[in-house]
Design a protein around this motif. Structure first.
Motif, short mmCIF file in Angstrom:
data_model
loop_
_atom_site.label_atom_id
_atom_site.label_comp_id
_atom_site.label_asym_id
_atom_site.label_seq_id
_atom_site.Cartn_x
_atom_site.Cartn_y
_atom_site.Cartn_z
N ALA A 85 45.12 -12.20 43.12
CA ALA A 85 45.71 -10.95 43.61
C ALA A 85 45.22 -9.77 42.78
N THR A 86 45.18 -9.94 41.46
CA THR A 86 44.73 -8.85 40.58
C THR A 86 43.29 -8.48 40.87
N LYS A 100 48.05 -15.22 40.86
CA LYS A 100 48.20 -13.93 40.20
C LYS A 100 46.83 -13.32 39.91
N LYS A 134 36.56 1.23 36.00
CA LYS A 134 37.77 2.04 35.98
C LYS A 134 38.21 2.26 34.54
N TYR A 144 41.41 4.23 32.84
CA TYR A 144 42.64 4.94 33.17
C TYR A 144 42.59 5.30 34.65
N ARG A 145 42.74 6.57 35.04
CA ARG A 145 42.66 6.86 36.46
C ARG A 145 41.32 7.46 36.84
N VAL A 202 39.73 -3.61 45.88
CA VAL A 202 40.19 -2.73 46.96
C VAL A 202 40.46 -1.33 46.43
N LEU A 203 41.10 -1.26 45.26
CA LEU A 203 41.44 0.05 44.71
C LEU A 203 40.20 0.85 44.35
N ASP A 240 38.85 2.13 47.55
CA ASP A 240 39.75 3.15 48.10
C ASP A 240 39.58 4.47 47.35
N ARG A 241 39.56 4.36 46.03
CA ARG A 241 39.51 5.58 45.22
C ARG A 241 38.20 6.33 45.41
N ARG A 259 41.54 -9.05 43.62
CA ARG A 259 41.39 -8.43 44.95
C ARG A 259 41.84 -6.98 44.92
N LEU A 260 42.96 -6.75 44.22
CA LEU A 260 43.46 -5.37 44.12
C LEU A 260 42.45 -4.47 43.42
N GLN A 261 41.89 -5.00 42.33
CA GLN A 261 40.92 -4.22 41.57
C GLN A 261 39.79 -3.73 42.48
#
Lengths: 262, 90
Positions: free
Chosen positions: B19-20, B16, B67, B69-70, B26-27, B30-31, B22-24
């Protein structure tokens, strides 16, 4: 009457958009709302089989676009709920057969006849996605607790934000509480944290969904199923009710033993 | 619970967590629409520019996304060398 237009989108394919659309459509119909579901996945229609309506289709969305028939005539009444109707996708055309403006016109016309209009968006972020989100008052983003699905969801949020489009809310589908408990699956909190949008529901992984799909009887009609209850709860949240999230925590082996003893 | 943690700590990062993380990563790339390689290049250029004016610990420079929020921001942490400026002249 002008109903609310809600587009179900995801970016990634196979996360459960059509399942969500079918179930939320029925959930709101069960609450007494009039609902029209539009299958916007032209060329790859599937919402009809999810609802078990594949044998009743006469006209489709392209017939309505080309004015061969009226919207009212093309709608297929659901067999479970008389206040739910489906506007099927065309199967032989492709997505270029419809423009963003045409989709908007049809969705607005549908919203004049119903309390809720659901648009089942195609996967991807191309033309099909764009026309599906154009008329939306709200976009419901479906994702799975997997890295690729969450990444694609983030991309969709970014695109919608950049275009200044409708608010986006999140549905996490296919969460396996046992895998979350064992720390091998992303949990809802981490996903909401990463995507930073409002969560409207978590749907647990449930074999009843597969069976429901096979039979064309959406799981929301199954009073025993936890996934069915999740969809009913999301439906109520969409009408503005405050419903607390269900506890999906799987019992640990210790808890299971104690429960057994009791 | 504490007893269970004794065993848990010996294990490597949970799936878990991986995954978190890696996502952080990648995002954030990406952003910001920048690849990890480009970010590395950007870091080198920042070091080159700053070094013209300041003595910095170039191997400790950290350029990364943060990061909130968005909203994503690029944060550069650039430590200065300890004996610079006035102390150098002594």
């Amino acid at each position: 009457m002008s109903g609310k237009i809600i587009t179900i989108s995801s970016g990634k394919g196979g996360v459960g958009k059509s399942t969500t659309t079918a179930n939320l459509g029925i959930a709101l119909a069960l609450l007494g709302k009039s609902v029209i579901c539009i299958d916007a996945d032209i060329g790859l229609r599937n919402l009809d089989v999810m609802l078990g309506l594949e044998n009743r289709i006469v006209y489709d969305i392209i017939n309505v676009v080309t004015k061969q028939c009226s919207l009212r005539k093309a709608l297929v009444r659901d067999k479970h709920c008389s206040n739910l109707a489906l506007l099927p996708a065309a199967q032989i055309c492709d997505k270029s057969a419809i423009s963003e403006d045409e989709m908007e016109r049809i969705a607005r016309e549908a919203a004049e006849q119903a309390d809720f209009v659901f648009i089942d968006s195609p996967a991807g972020i191309e033309h099909g996605f764009r026309y599906a989100v154009k008329p939306a008052d709200l976009v419901l983003l479906v994702t799975n607790p997997e890295v690729p699905a969450v990444r694609d969801a983030d991309r969709v949020i970014g695109l919608l934000e950049a275009a200044g489009r409708a608010p986006v809310q999140l549905i996490i589908n296919r969460l396996n509480p046992e895998l979350v408990r064992r720390d091998v699956m992303l949990d809802a909190d981490s996903i909401v944290n990463l995507l930073a949008i409002k969560l409207v529901g978590i749907v647990p992984e449930d074999p009843a969904i597969l069976i429901a799909g096979n039979r064309g009887q959406p799981v929301v009609l199954d009073k025993q199923s936890l996934a069915g209850k999740s969809f009913r709860n999301i439906g109520r949240r969409l009408t503005g009710e405050e419903i607390p999230f269900m506890s999906l925590q799987a019992p640990s082996w210790l808890q299971r033993i104690f429960r057994f003893q009791r | 619970m504490r007893f269970a943690n004794l065993f848990r700590q010996r294990r490597p990062d949970s799936d878990k967590k991986i995954a978190t993380q890696r996502l952080q990563l990648v995002l954030s790339h990406d952003r910001a629409n920048i690849s990890p390689g480009m970010l590395e290049k950007l870091k080198d250029e920042i070091i080159a520019v700053i070094s013209k004016h300041l003595d910095i610990e170039s191997d400790q420079v950290c350029v990364n996304f943060q990061k909130n929020y968005r909203e994503t921001r690029l944060v550069a942490d650039i430590p200065l060398k300890k004996h610079t400026g006035r102390s150098k002249r002594v």
